[in-house]
Write an enzyme that holds these catalytic residues in place. Structure first.
Site, PDB file in Angstrom:
ATOM      1  N   GLN A 185      13.129  -7.750  11.892  1.00 24.53           N
ATOM      2  CA  GLN A 185      12.959  -6.600  10.875  1.00 24.53           C
ATOM      3  C   GLN A 185      14.379  -5.667  10.865  1.00 24.53           C
ATOM      4  O   GLN A 185      14.373  -4.740  11.419  1.00 24.53           O
ATOM      5  CB  GLN A 185      11.718  -5.845  10.885  1.00 24.53           C
ATOM      6  CG  GLN A 185      10.588  -6.763  11.029  1.00 24.53           C
ATOM      7  CD  GLN A 185      10.110  -7.397   9.874  1.00 24.53           C
ATOM      8  OE1 GLN A 185       9.882  -7.012   8.739  1.00 24.53           O
ATOM      9  NE2 GLN A 185      10.255  -8.806   9.846  1.00 24.53           N
ATOM     10  N   GLY A 224       3.404  -1.048   4.164  1.00 26.57           N
ATOM     11  CA  GLY A 224       3.847  -2.509   4.825  1.00 26.57           C
ATOM     12  C   GLY A 224       5.486  -2.778   4.568  1.00 26.57           C
ATOM     13  O   GLY A 224       5.988  -1.811   3.959  1.00 26.57           O
ATOM     14  N   HIS A 225       6.004  -3.529   4.979  1.00 34.42           N
ATOM     15  CA  HIS A 225       7.509  -3.550   4.792  1.00 34.42           C
ATOM     16  C   HIS A 225       7.722  -4.255   3.521  1.00 34.42           C
ATOM     17  O   HIS A 225       6.981  -4.785   2.947  1.00 34.42           O
ATOM     18  CB  HIS A 225       8.225  -4.864   5.993  1.00 34.42           C
ATOM     19  CG  HIS A 225       7.575  -5.894   5.926  1.00 34.42           C
ATOM     20  ND1 HIS A 225       8.002  -6.879   6.784  1.00 34.42           N
ATOM     21  CD2 HIS A 225       6.571  -6.649   5.245  1.00 34.42           C
ATOM     22  CE1 HIS A 225       7.247  -8.154   6.755  1.00 34.42           C
ATOM     23  NE2 HIS A 225       6.520  -7.912   5.653  1.00 34.42           N
ATOM     24  N   ASN A 226       9.090  -3.562   3.000  1.00 31.95           N
ATOM     25  CA  ASN A 226       9.379  -3.893   1.646  1.00 31.95           C
ATOM     26  C   ASN A 226       8.627  -3.273   0.368  1.00 31.95           C
ATOM     27  O   ASN A 226       8.708  -3.821  -0.652  1.00 31.95           O
ATOM     28  CB  ASN A 226       9.757  -5.376   1.600  1.00 31.95           C
ATOM     29  CG  ASN A 226      10.926  -5.844   2.573  1.00 31.95           C
ATOM     30  OD1 ASN A 226      10.543  -6.252   3.564  1.00 31.95           O
ATOM     31  ND2 ASN A 226      11.996  -5.534   2.389  1.00 31.95           N
TER      32      ASN A 226
END
Lengths: 324, 324, 324
Positions: B180, B221-223
């Site tokens: 990540q 969460g990511h993004n």
């Protein structure tokens, strides 16, 4: 991290077939939208093909059925997403923390630490606990006494492993606490997200088998077993003594009630409460459908009258039959 | 904290109109039920007017349409709740932690800290991370390497900013981890609640725009992108790559699935799972209605037979038409 | 921990009637499946009687109605589970952390600590906070300034007590923060799970009465009152100003909306959103039933058309009446 690799070198390391110039140099991975010079991206499905048309990436990883969608240099392979993951690992470390035990960490003298370990600031590893080789505990992880973690673990900040399970017995108005004397036993290659909690067993152990992947803010109750390679998205709650199979996936905020058994290869959708055992592989869902608030209110009021509606329907049917 | 202010002095600083004695001294704010001598309270709506009748507060803030409900000294203004907030800030500090970096905090030499910062015990700020001017990190906050936080941030204990997103790709029975490599980038005037987690991006960044307010135990969460001035109540879960608009509000324990887009000014009720993109401002709800357990069981059993009920209804309608 | 006790000695300490050899020595408790020599297990209900048939435990605790199910030495008593809890406490400590204040903990000089306290590594106890006698804070607990915790508290790692409530007022596009000047006040004999968060009051206090038991990852909003001996399972969210009665139980991931009142002795099932006050003791449920994904999709689509279905049913009924 290595310097740039050519597409040809990448394919000779990781497999796949190169189309276009195999001398194309690649030094990093990137997204379809943002990848630039020297970067390789990937196409996981036809859904993103319009983005592929405008990407500035130097190269792309894709499946054979999508090879014709671009004239960019590319690597063609069966599983582009897994390929991309492997390739990214060549350019980027899996964990970003310095090796060794940070001086602010508190590791009990009786704890056992494997080789090449990284234990971040403010971590605590209790009496008799063990962390396997190549494990990484990010800052502020707490491992209670006696808990065992296998090799290559990645545990993110704020995770708590081995706190007491929720074991209380009614006595009169109040509760008596049941000492939680089991442990948490975690296999190899497990990743545990930030602020996730895994409770120690009441009498026997709580067990996570090898390859389990847990996202953030997950709660695993006492005496749960999670089968190998099962993955859970953020905010999942698994109540005590649930027995979850291998290769399952649980969507965000799913809830598994206690003392249930879930077969291997079961997929639970996000926001679903599993209230009974599942004995067959498959996908299971129980999300309440959202709607504009006014429509929701109108329809939902009727959920509480479904039995009455069904009764009225039955009455009409009987009448129809009598008159038919 | 200043000494007492008179109602007149308050109005000259913050606006509004004084009714009753402008020399009434005020030294603190309080609730309708508990406010006493020297304290000012507020009335947010007609719902609380019976409490107003018995309050022992020295004065009250209320809207013009409710001015007649009391004979207490009062400040009349358009937005009593926001007025009350501004006034409370005159008497009380926004954060209660000593300035400076606590000696037990671990701040990487390459991290950048703004002016007038307060970093509490056991915080960790990683390599290349940055905290803007006037930021306050309460005890035990972890900021992973490379993450950026704007000015005037308030981050509560146990928050984790920049842990790895949940990026894994299937490979055979197991999973391959995707490094990540994005960051978390947070704008100015953001507040983040206790034990909230915000994952770093997989490739690009996770972004919280200015003025975002997150309660406790939220998972981002990511993004994900969260638009400016959006507020989320406790235990909300936002899955990866969701794109949430500006000025939205998400109720407690709402769940936003991944890769969705939510328009500006969308309000999601508590306990609602958003499973599709929302393109229009408005209020959206998906709470399952609770009931006494026996009624619930009776009605709920029929949810799993709705398609069959609808089919039987259709059959009756056809029959009615044939016979009509 | 004492050495072994005989069944007779146990009964003379804790009550109950011995059947079989009262000299049977017992040194630990265990589960039906894993208990071995020197260990005593318990039978909580007839559901587990097949496991009883094969247990290798040295003795068993059970109710009078199940006494005949085994010939093992046994203790017969009214409440086997509570008895088991009491007995386990004889053999096992309730908490496993060394007494005293760990040198890495940061305790404000103005904080008050009771007798026989255990404060683990990296805990923080703020200005003017107090922890009662015999309290145990596991590693990484944060108690914000001014918060009070009664005697015999057990607080697990990562819990945050007294962070700011989520108090913000709309002003134009953005929000004004309302200083949170109340405290958290917690009675005696309270247990708080790992990573649970309890917010301080906005103006008045947030209150947990004596004997409250909270599992992990629970969020308690500002100005909530939790009545004595109420227990909540993991991941429950209680929104601000909810007033919850005595002896209630809330199942995993239940959500209680704000400003509600819940009577004494209310039991809320897992995954249930309580959106209105409950004035009568009883069990309340609002779980959406899960199903195989395809069936779920078929049935759930109709939930959004229930009002229409009901209208069509009414039309048929009217028609039936006209023609009847």
């Amino acid at each position: 991290m290595p310097g740039p690799l050519t597409l040809g070198e990448i394919a000779s390391r990781l497999g796949g077939r190169v189309a276009g110039d195999p001398r194309t140099p690649i030094s990093q991975v990137g997204s379809l939208e943002r990848a630039g010079a020297g970067q390789i991206t990937f196409l996981s499905g036809p859904r993103y093909k319009t983005k592929l048309a405008t990407t500035r990436a130097a190269a792309v990883i894709l499946g054979p059925e999508m090879e014709g969608l671009t004239t960019l240099p590319r690597i063609v392979c069966e599983h582009p997403y897994a390929y991309f993951a492997r390739l990214s690992q060549l350019f980027n470390p899996l964990t970003v923390q310095a090796p060794g035990v940070h001086p602010s960490a508190v590791v009990a003298p009786t704890a056992r630490l494997g080789e090449r370990i990284s234990i971040g600031p403010h971590c605590v590893v209790g009496d008799g606990a063990a962390i396997g080789d190549d494990g990484c505990l990010y800052p502020g992880v707490t491992v209670y006494p006696g808990c065992l973690i296998g090799a290559r673990a990645i545990v993110h900040s704020g995770a708590v492993i081995g706190a007491d399970g929720f074991g209380i017995a009614r006595e009169g108005e109040g509760w008596v606490k049941i000492p939680q004397i089991g442990r948490v036993v975690i296999g190899d290659d497990v990743e545990i997200g930030a602020n996730t909690t895994i409770d120690r067993g009441a009498l026997d152990d709580t067990v996570l088998e090898e390859g389990v992947k847990l996202d953030n803010q997950i709660q695993i109750g006492h005496n749960v077993r999670v089968g190998a390679h099962t993955a859970m998205a953020g905010c999942v709650a698994v109540a005590g003594s649930a027995d979850i199979g291998r290769r399952c996936t649980l969507g965000a905020a799913a809830v598994i009630l206690g003392h249930l058994s879930i077969a291997d290869d079961v997929h639970v959708s996000a926001g679903t409460v599993i209230s009974r055992s599942i004995h067959r592989a498959g996908t299971y869902t129980g999300m309440f459908p959202f709607d504009e608030n006014a429509s929701w209110a109108r329809n939902t009021a009727l959920v509480r009258h479904l039995a009455e509606l069904a009764e009225r329907l039955r009455a009409l049917e009987r009448k129809g039959k009598d008159h038919g």
